[in-house]
Design an enzyme around this catalytic site. Structure first.
Site, PDB file in Angstrom:
ATOM      1  N   ARG A  25    -114.270  70.131  -7.856  1.00 11.62           N
ATOM      2  CA  ARG A  25    -112.955  70.561  -8.351  1.00 11.62           C
ATOM      3  C   ARG A  25    -112.169  69.427  -9.001  1.00 11.62           C
ATOM      4  NH1 ARG A  25    -110.773  75.570  -6.281  1.00 11.62           N
ATOM      5  NH2 ARG A  25    -112.548  76.977  -6.363  1.00 11.62           N
ATOM      6  N   ARG A  29    -105.905  71.663 -10.386  1.00 12.67           N
ATOM      7  CA  ARG A  29    -104.443  71.669 -10.229  1.00 12.67           C
ATOM      8  C   ARG A  29    -103.816  70.381  -9.764  1.00 12.67           C
ATOM      9  NH1 ARG A  29    -104.987  77.011  -6.819  1.00 12.67           N
ATOM     10  NH2 ARG A  29    -106.682  75.648  -6.187  1.00 12.67           N
ATOM     11  N   ARG A  38    -102.760  74.820 -18.558  1.00 11.62           N
ATOM     12  CA  ARG A  38    -102.838  76.162 -17.983  1.00 11.62           C
ATOM     13  C   ARG A  38    -101.551  76.943 -18.272  1.00 11.62           C
ATOM     14  NH1 ARG A  38    -103.118  77.828 -11.700  1.00 11.62           N
ATOM     15  NH2 ARG A  38    -101.071  76.890 -11.878  1.00 11.62           N
ATOM     16  N   ASP A  75    -116.107  79.271 -13.365  1.00 18.59           N
ATOM     17  CA  ASP A  75    -115.975  79.696 -11.972  1.00 18.59           C
ATOM     18  C   ASP A  75    -117.228  80.455 -11.553  1.00 18.59           C
ATOM     19  OD1 ASP A  75    -113.680  79.772  -9.797  1.00 18.59           O
ATOM     20  OD2 ASP A  75    -114.789  81.648  -9.649  1.00 18.59           O
ATOM     21  N   TYR A 149    -117.937  88.145  -2.495  1.00 18.96           N
ATOM     22  CA  TYR A 149    -116.780  88.539  -3.318  1.00 18.96           C
ATOM     23  C   TYR A 149    -117.003  89.902  -3.967  1.00 18.96           C
ATOM     24  CZ  TYR A 149    -114.909  83.841  -2.753  1.00 18.96           C
ATOM     25  OH  TYR A 149    -114.402  82.687  -2.220  1.00 18.96           O
TER      26      TYR A 149
END
Ligand code: CP3
Length: 340
Positions: A25, A29, A38, A75, A149
């Site tokens: 990652r 963020r 973003r 992703d 998921y």
């Protein structure tokens, strides 16, 4: 093979003097430049499907810190999206897939393979600007983690819904795993053709399965992916990351045939070194919370990791993704230790 890349040399079993490093990652963020882009583009999926923006984000941590590898910005849920589920990322809530397969049929989904095209374009754009001594990593989720998921439609604490579904609808679940496995082989093969040097299989939810279910839903499909990629791309190393697998790691390493093993932060690296096949490259496993904390906690955790894994090829990384509150200065401290 790119002889200048420390990461590729370690993945091929060499021990280089300097320990190469990247962070899971690493594009995300905690970086102000990521948050800014973003906000401009409107959201996470908008970034992934805009190849220019995704390439820029892939490069941001390389420009700022000089990591030894860039990881493709995308992703693990792009595969369910390409298999025809709807995908939404709502801020603060995590991903949502619909319809959930717990109450609907895989066959009712309309496949949308074109949804993966912008990702291959991102690979080509990054490859064209990445220095030859840096590796470009591609990735996919492993079938079990992706299935959790697709079945439940969202993340869950311990995947009970999907684990139960796999017992109660065994044949249907086996079909779902087989379908994801085929999609993943094709997706990773196309990433490699577009220019990635190595690929990582993320199995974030491998840790909650019983031994027999782990063999069937984690080891077997990953072994199939590795075998298929090896026939098509024999020189491309594959990193397996079965998070939470603990005592099942040696079996995973032997039976899947991965070229390197990612260790999460709960794994004792001294134990891992003793039980894993001799010479098998490993990646990891600094606690992301130590990086968040900084200071002495960070210093001693780095030392532990470097010393425990000095006896085999080792790519320095976190045990899981970087936490978004992590100060930039702590990443700089880490890099100064490793590069200095
Ligand atoms: O490592 C990298 O920098 C490459 C890009 C990457 C992302 N997700 C970008 C992302 C990779 C390799 C992933 C893997 C991924 N995605 C996993 C496996 C690894 C892990 O963390 O366990 C999983 C389970 C997912 C699914 C996913 N994606 C969730 C649950 C979420 C929401 C929770 C969260 O952390 O925000 C995402 C969103 C996501 N994927 C973000 C990023 C940068 C945050 C999006 C944003 O809000 O900007």
């Amino acid at each position: 093979m790119n002889r200048n890349s420390l990461i590729l040399r370690q993945l091929k079993g060499e021990r280089t003097e300097k320990r190469p490093v990247w962070l899971m990652r690493q594009a995300g963020r905690y970086l102000p430049e990521y948050r800014e882009l973003r906000a401009q583009k409107g959201g996470f999926l908008e970034l992934v499907y805009d190849s220019q923006a995704a390439a820029e984000i892939t490069m941001q941590p390389i420009w700022r810190f000089g990591f030894d590898a860039a990881i493709l910005f995308a992703d693990i849920l792009m595969i369910p999206h390409a298999m025809g589920q709807n995908l939404k990322f709502t801020a603060g809530e995590g991903p949502r897939l619909s319809p959930r397969l717990i109450e609907s049929d895989l066959k009712a989904l309309e496949a949308m393979p074109q949804r993966l095209e912008p990702i291959y374009e991102t690979v080509r754009l990054v490859r064209a600007q990445l220095d030859a001594d840096k590796a470009l990593l591609g990735f996919a989720g492993s079938p079990w983690t992706v299935a959790t998921y697709m079945v439940h439609g969202e993340g869950s604490r311990d995947q009970t819904e999907t684990r139960l579904h796999a017992y109660q609808n065994e044949a249907g679940f086996a079909e779902l795993i087989a379908a994801i496995t085929q999609q993943t082989i094709n997706y990773l093969s196309q990433q490699i053709t577009a220019g990635v040097d190595s690929v990582q299989l993320f199995d974030s939810w491998a840790g909650n399965l019983s031994p027999a279910q782990f063999e069937r839903w984690v080891i077997a499909p990953n072994a199939e992916i590795v075998a298929a990629l090896k026939t098509m791309h024999p020189d491309t190393p594959i990193i397996g990351f079965p998070k939470g697998a603990g005592g099942k790691l040696p079996a995973y390493a032997r039976e899947t045939g991965v070229d390197a093993l990612g260790l999460d932060e709960t794994v004792d690296p001294v134990w891992a070194h003793n039980v894993l096949p001799d010479g098998l490259p490993v990646q990891g496993n600094l606690d992301p919370l130590a990086l968040l904390t900084g200071g002495h906690a960070l210093d001693s955790a780095i030392t532990n990791c470097l010393e425990a894994l000095s006896g085999r090829p080792h790519i320095f990384n976190l045990g899981h993704g970087i936490i978004k509150e992590t100060p930039i200065s702590h990443v700089e401290t880490l890099m100064a230790r490793l590069q200095g």
